[in-house]
Write a protein that holds these residues in place. Structure first.
Motif, PDB file in Angstrom:
ATOM      1  N   ILE A 110       0.840  -1.205   0.000  1.00 24.77           N
ATOM      2  CA  ILE A 110       0.000   0.000   0.000  1.00 24.77           C
ATOM      3  C   ILE A 110       0.874   1.254   0.000  1.00 24.77           C
ATOM      4  CG2 ILE A 110      -1.644   1.331   1.368  1.00 24.77           C
ATOM      5  CD1 ILE A 110      -2.970  -1.321   2.160  1.00 24.77           C
ATOM      6  N   TYR A 159      -5.095  -7.751  -2.843  1.00 26.69           N
ATOM      7  CA  TYR A 159      -4.895  -8.304  -1.503  1.00 26.69           C
ATOM      8  C   TYR A 159      -4.995  -9.814  -1.546  1.00 26.69           C
ATOM      9  CZ  TYR A 159      -5.824  -9.455   3.400  1.00 26.69           C
ATOM     10  OH  TYR A 159      -5.780 -10.002   4.662  1.00 26.69           O
ATOM     11  N   VAL A 165      -7.438  -1.499   0.155  1.00 27.96           N
ATOM     12  CA  VAL A 165      -6.865  -1.638  -1.188  1.00 27.96           C
ATOM     13  C   VAL A 165      -7.884  -1.306  -2.269  1.00 27.96           C
ATOM     14  CG1 VAL A 165      -5.215  -3.376  -0.398  1.00 27.96           C
ATOM     15  CG2 VAL A 165      -7.352  -4.116  -1.453  1.00 27.96           C
TER      16      VAL A 165
END
Length: 396
Positions: free
Chosen positions: A169, A181, A204
């Motif tokens: 991230i 993810y 995300v």
């Protein structure tokens, strides 16, 4: 094929076979409403190295266009995932240049298929090389030098050892690269054990722009008999549904050993596709279940008699229970004899004798069950018994 025996004629032959196989797989996905699919990076052997100067893009342009049209027309979304040797942040400039060439090759595949930015190339950050901060900075520097096409399609995934989801991230915030993810990678390499899967997925999701398509995650389950991070043989339906019911609107890529079987299982259990869909899938499983657990076989038959219900989860629970049961000789012979019934009046005397010999050797302990199934599979292929050839008895 290896570099020791590579030649142009062999390469073109393999490319033709691979493209034909890809088209079959795309057709299977369309029929089964599988909307997310990873294309093998080995589609073009040595596509970013030895084959780089061969005219395969021009030679197979029409094949790519035809397959790409099927993908677009079905609403399918595809991706590619370069292997462990594509390390963009390596301190070795040669390794990094080769990684960039490999990414160009993956991007070319998607271009030849005529697919847009929502079809992605998934990459890990690479190695740490004793300095994670420098490694991340080097990745960003190399990413900036990539072609615009690669940059528009690249997405980053957390890995199971080095760069956790927080690291990924961080790089995304500095570059705008979307993040995938991976739940199992986060279990083996957590950024913060106190943060839930759902919280990370929400985090995300914000890294994806409209042009990137729907946010995507990777879902897998731990194989209890192998080291941490090893994928399970199948996606067990109850833990999957517990995970699924918490999710926002994301695309889910399953990473699992039985591949399409789990994909169809999860699709059948997350939407009502009609009792006929369950009956069709049961027809593929039935002889495998019979050889593992005759009681489960009868229970599923009874379950599917009620045409007013849609007992998908119950059916798959019984299938999972059966496949976890060790096969004994009596059940295996019973199932094999059921399958033999398809050839009872078709087999030639020599084929019948081979089958009987294989079965007796298995019963006596001097041969494996695989030899029995091999004899039956040859008969199914010769006599074109699609019901068996399209089933799972020969592969489970």
């Amino acid at each position: 094929m290896t570099l020791k025996n590579v030649n142009e004629e062999l390469l073109f032959k393999l490319i033709e076979q691979n493209l034909a196989a890809l088209e079959v797989l795309v057709g299977y996905n369309i029929r089964n409403e599988i909307k997310l699919f990873r294309i093998s990076s080995d589609l073009i052997p040595f596509g970013s190295s030895w084959a780089n100067n061969l005219p395969w893009p021009e030679r197979y342009a029409e094949d790519f266009k035809r397959i790409g049209a099927k993908i677009r027309g079905s609403g399918m979304r595809v991706s590619l995932h370069p292997g462990q040797y594509t390390v963009l942040n390596s301190p070795d400039d040669t390794v990094a240049r080769n990684a960039a060439l490999d990414l160009d090759y993956h991007n070319l595949i998607l271009d030849l298929l005529g697919l847009g930015q929502e079809h992605k190339i998934i990459l890990h950050l690479g190695g740490v090389y004793n300095d994670k901060t420098a490694a991340k900075n080097r990745f960003i520097e190399r990413w900036l030098a990539l072609s615009p096409g690669v940059r528009s399609r690249l997405v980053l995934e957390n890995d199971d050892r080095l760069f956790n989801i927080s690291d990924v991230i961080d790089v995304s915030c500095r570059t705008g690269i979307p993040v995938v993810y991976d739940n199992l990678h986060n279990k083996t390499n957590p950024a913060d054990p106190g943060v839930s899967d759902l919280d990370w997925i929400r985090a995300v999701a914000g890294t994806w722009q409209t042009a990137d398509g729907k946010p995507k995650i990777h879902y897998s389950q731990q194989n209890p008999e192998k080291k941490p991070g090893a994928h399970s043989t199948t996606i067990y339906i109850d833990p999957f549904l517990d995970f699924y019911k918490t999710l926002p609107d994301v695309d889910i890529m399953l990473e699992v050993k039985d591949k399409n079987l789990s994909a169809v299982k999860c699709l059948n259990c997350t939407s009502n596709r009609g009792i006929s869909a369950l009956e069709a899938e049961w027809g593929r499983y039935k002889y495998s279940i019979l050889e593992h657990d005759p009681a489960a076989y009868q229970a599923i038959r009874t379950l599917l008699k009620d045409k007013e219900r849609y007992p998908a989860v119950e059916m798959y629970r019984l299938i999972e229970q059966a496949l976890a049961t060790r096969i004994n000789v009596g059940n295996a012979v019973n199932a094999a004899q059921h399958v033999w019934g398809y050839f009872k009046y078709k087999a030639e005397p020599a084929e019948k004798k081979r089958w009987e010999n294989a079965l007796q050797k298995y019963i006596s302990g001097s041969a494996t069950l695989a030899s029995v199934k091999n004899a039956l599979q040859k008969l199914a292929q010769k006599h074109e018994v699609d019901y068996l050839n399209n089933g799972y008895y020969f592969s489970l």
